[in-house]
Scaffold this motif. Structure first.
Motif: not given
Length: 304
Positions: A69-87, A37-47
């Motif tokens: 961009e900070a808010v967009r990164a947070a939204v993208d993070t939660q959306n990506e992690l939601a997909g991870f948690n769905a499984r 999760c941290r790797e995904s978050m770090g990648r989105l933060i940098e992007s």
């Protein structure tokens, strides 16, 4: 010795809900999930132009030169992690809480300190699991620039800050866990994302009254027109104007769609209505509608 200086920046704080429980149930699996999760978050933060400042335990701090961009990164993070948690099983999901604040901080080396950081951390602890809470300083900058909904949560009490910090929950879809992480001082437990969804789908009392008044006026005009019929349906223009007013009032209060894009759509529909009500065999409204559609497309692409 590192030079100490100050700067205005956007602080992004995140941690995991129920991290201690997860570790107690499965240490190795939890650490592996946290790393992923941290790797995904770090990648989105940098992007989004941000920088990871520090990590400790299950927490993370980043800063951004851009509030949007900070808010967009947070939204993208939660959306990506939601997909991870769905499984994952419900009791093994890794749900992050995110707090974002725009404030003045002390910079020493690669680290940042000060009330700006403390406020972001407090916002994070007040967020629902899988949710985002922002300060009013962030809200003022992003409310018309990010296509998400917001719910005002009231003042949040922060240590060493005399006055409460007004805070907002960001609506990013259905919640992953509606249980809030902390009690807000002097108030009941917040459920920000669910509250935002309810506010979005339920018209405010003032809005309902306005729609009722406009409906009564429209019905009265149509009734007068029919009762004094002389072969001309003149009520169509004032009724169309009332419909536009109602649409503008709805757009002012809604949070589901980008308000500026929706305003352009209302304008396009109004022009189409005028064209149809004054029909002379030519659909002249197609040209201004195409222009409005082009502007809407540009605004939609630029928001990404």
């Amino acid at each position: 010795m590192s030079e100490t200086r100050r700067k205005l920046t956007t602080i992004f704080c995140a941690d995991v809900q129920d991290y201690t429980r997860l570790m107690g149930a499965d240490e190795e699996g939890t650490l592996a999930s946290l790393k992923r999760c941290r790797e995904s978050m770090g990648r989105l933060i940098e992007s989004h132009g941000g920088r990871v400042v520090n990590t400790w335990g299950d927490g993370l701090i980043a800063d951004f030169p851009s509030v949007v961009e900070a808010v967009r990164a947070a939204v993208d993070t939660q959306n990506e992690l939601a997909g991870f948690n769905a499984r994952r099983a419900a009791d093994g999901r890794m749900l992050f809480r995110i707090g974002i604040n725009l404030g003045d901080v002390i910079v020493e080396g690669d680290d940042i300190y000060g009330d700006g950081v403390n406020i972001a951390a407090r916002l994070q602890t007040s967020a629902a699991a899988g949710g985002i809470v922002i300060s009013s300083t962030v809200y003022d900058q992003v409310r018309n620039k990010v296509a998400v909904g917001f719910e005002f949560l009231g003042p949040l009490m922060v240590k060493n800050v005399d006055e409460g910090v007004p805070s907002y929950a960001v609506k990013i879809g259905d919640t992953r866990d509606e249980t809030p992480s902390a009690e807000r001082s002097g108030s009941a437990r917040p459920q920000p994302v669910m509250a935002a969804a309810k506010a979005e789908t339920t018209p405010a009392p003032g809005g309902r009254r306005l729609y009722g008044v406009l409906g009564v006026i429209a019905a009265a005009l149509i009734g007068i027109n029919l009762l004094s019929w002389q072969g001309v349906f003149w009520a169509r223009f004032p009724v169309l104007a009332l419909a536009v007013v109602a649409a503008l009032a709805w757009n002012r209060d809604q949070a589901r769609f980008n308000r500026k894009i929706t305003l352009l759509a209302i304008l396009a529909l109004g022009l189409a209505g005028i064209n149809l009500f004054t029909w002379t065999g030519q659909f002249w409204a197609i040209w201004p509608i195409l222009g409005i559609a082009a502007v809407m497309g540009l605004r939609w692409s630029m928001r990404r």
